[in-house]
Enzyme design. Structure first.
Site, PDB file in Angstrom:
ATOM      1  N   LYS A 160       0.763  -1.396   0.166  1.00 41.86           N
ATOM      2  CA  LYS A 160      -0.203  -0.148   0.086  1.00 41.86           C
ATOM      3  C   LYS A 160       0.723   1.203   0.030  1.00 41.86           C
ATOM      4  O   LYS A 160       0.327   2.270   0.614  1.00 41.86           O
ATOM      5  CB  LYS A 160      -1.165  -0.103   1.211  1.00 41.86           C
ATOM      6  CG  LYS A 160      -2.043  -1.238   1.105  1.00 41.86           C
ATOM      7  CD  LYS A 160      -2.943  -1.075   2.554  1.00 41.86           C
ATOM      8  CE  LYS A 160      -2.730  -2.239   3.247  1.00 41.86           C
ATOM      9  NZ  LYS A 160      -3.745  -2.240   4.373  1.00 41.86           N
ATOM     10  N   ASP A 196      -6.194  -5.957  10.907  1.00 45.33           N
ATOM     11  CA  ASP A 196      -7.543  -5.578  10.754  1.00 45.33           C
ATOM     12  C   ASP A 196      -8.498  -6.626  10.701  1.00 45.33           C
ATOM     13  O   ASP A 196      -9.763  -6.302  11.096  1.00 45.33           O
ATOM     14  CB  ASP A 196      -7.757  -4.485   9.669  1.00 45.33           C
ATOM     15  CG  ASP A 196      -7.328  -5.148   8.120  1.00 45.33           C
ATOM     16  OD1 ASP A 196      -6.537  -5.826   8.123  1.00 45.33           O
ATOM     17  OD2 ASP A 196      -7.334  -4.203   7.383  1.00 45.33           O
TER      18      ASP A 196
HETATM   19 MG    MG Z   1      -9.493  -0.490   6.853  1.00 42.50          MG
END
Ligand code: MG
Ligand code: ADP
Length: 452
Positions: A160, A196
């Site tokens: 990312k 996450d």
């Molecule tokens: Mg997220």
């Protein structure tokens, strides 16, 4: 709907529909492959699924107290205070969001962690936190991490857009502790390192005991589920009973049938040859797949016939985003005025109704494949846990793609019905909001309560 399409166009769309279709027998084959890869990953053999143990089980629902959480994994960094009441309520009394400067994302690891600790410092001051006490904190770090205990894990590889040096291969909790020391902050006790997906499972299962799976469908896609410790053969610790959440890193699943549009997308990506499932399912890529097909349609002269000058607008990589597809597919007006407006703002005006219908159909083809592959992957995990689907299962899902893409959830539910018939009722997909914030605080609470 009046069909004004020329034969060539009709034929090409039938071809596209076939190319992107995922039949029930495709799904059955994919589930088999998924199970093989899961087994290999759990045994420590070569597999496209890393199957990373999290060293934590799901919450019981009675965890309570005040916790802090850090959320690093996208463009913003967040610091949150979370209050758990032990009855299924997780409240966020205060939270701060910070944009991560490019030079810290792509500079040195020391600079990145100093930035993080600078944010924590500002958060403590702004909210007048008493620094003479100590606070348990969970660090949500949504990158591939080889975790070796609840609060220790090495970054395998940055994704990312992050490239900070000196972090890959290092324990990120250790790096955070060093940075806290540099700034003389001693009131923070890092009790958990979370991902996450694990946070998403924790957030939902805190209120819903039937939740045994967490999924992310946002920029990327990933999932975790609750596994029997005895099945995690590669786990070299003397704890044999009970359960543990396993982070699958399923975006890298590679037993998928790719098309002539998926291949160039992969080639042009920053990580060619990897993350095949993610590149067919998640928000970072759906717009680009659609753009590649659109460019092909333009090249074949099957669309924008009256707007040849405008066609160049989508020639650039990344110029059609998943959010745009969402707008196109979500337009329910008779004459598709929303689609027209979308293209007008992108430099193509006066498009015909016929073209608008084609564009909507194209987005539907690409998003349907994503939803069905996502649902197939979920089916694989649920039938791994419960082969005959005897029990009810809630799947907590977070991410803007699942939350905001029109009809995404319906398409997934439809696929469960095709695959499982009446038993599909036993699968409930629920949007579990803010797994990386509230969920990780719940993980900090589980970690605190399971301390010997
Ligand atoms: Mg997220
Ligand atoms: P992250 O995954 O980075 O934590 P999100 O869950 O918010 O964050 O996902 C962001 C991604 O979701 C974006 O990259 C985009 O691809 C997609 N997205 C954002 N808004 C929409 C929308 N309205 N419809 C569909 N997809 C969206």
């Amino acid at each position: 709907m009046i069909d004004t399409s020329p034969v060539a166009c009709k034929e090409f769309f039938s071809y596209l529909e076939k190319l992107f279709s995922i039949s029930v027998s495709d799904i059955r084959a994919m589930i088999k492959d998924f199970h093989v890869e899961m087994g290999r990953g759990l045994s420590g053999d070569e597999s496209s699924l890393k199957m990373i143990p999290s060293f934590i089980d799901k919450p019981k629902g009675n965890e309570r107290g005040d916790f802090f959480a850090l959320d690093l994994g996208g463009t913003n960094f967040r610091v949150l205070a979370v209050k758990l009441d032990g009855k299924g309520n997780a409240r966020v009394p205060f939270a701060s969001k910070f944009a991560i400067p490019q030079e810290d994302m792509q500079g040195t690891g020391v600079a990145l962690f100093d930035f993080i600790v600078g944010c924590i410092d500002a958060f403590l001051t702004e909210n007048q936190v008493d620094r003479s006490k100590t606070y348990d904190l969970a660090f949500t770090f949504s990158f591939p991490v080889e975790q070796t205990s609840i609060a220790v894990g090495k970054l395998i590889v940055w994704t990312k857009g992050f490239t900070a040096t000196g972090v890959q291969g290092r324990d990120v909790v250790g790096l955070l502790i060093e940075a806290l020391k540099r700034k003389n902050i001693s009131c923070i006790n890092i009790t958990a390192l979370a991902n996450d997906t694990v946070g998403t499972l924790a957030a939902r299962s805190y209120v819903d005991p039937a939740c045994d799976m967490g999924v992310i469908m946002g920029t990327g896609t990933n999932a975790c589920y609750r596994e029997s410790i005895s099945n995690i053969e590669k786990l070299d610790v003397p704890i044999a009973d009970g359960h543990m959440i396993v982070n699958m890193e399923w975006g890298n699943f590679d037993k998928v049938r790719r098309t002539c549009y998926d291949r160039p997308l992969d080639k042009a990506s920053v990580n060619p040859g990897a993350m095949f499932l993610e590149k067919m399912v998640s928000g970072m890529y759906l717009g680009e797949i659609t753009r590649l097909v659109l460019v092909d349609l333009i090249r074949r002269d099957l669309i924008f016939g009256n707007q040849a000058h405008g066609a160049g607008c989508f020639a650039k990589r990344g110029s059609l985003r998943t959010k745009g597809m969402s707008r196109i597919e979500g337009d329910k007006t008779d004459r598709l005025d929303g689609v027209a407006l979308f293209f007008k703002t992108n430099g193509i005006s006066n498009i015909t109704l016929h073209d608008k219908i084609l564009l909507q159909r194209l987005c539907r083809i690409v998003s349907a494949r994503a939803a069905r592959l996502g649902a197939a992957a979920i089916s694989a995990v649920l039938t791994w846990i419960d082969p005959k689907l005897k029990d009810v299962h809630t799947v907590g899902i977070d991410g803007s793609l699942f939350e905001k893409y029109p009809g995404f959830k319906t398409k997934m539910d439809d696929m469960f019905k095709e695959l499982f018939g009446e038993k599909a009722e036993r699968i409930t997909l629920v949007h579990s909001k803010d797994g990386s914030g509230k969920g990780s605080a719940i993980i900090a609470a589980v970690a605190a309560s399971s301390k010997p």
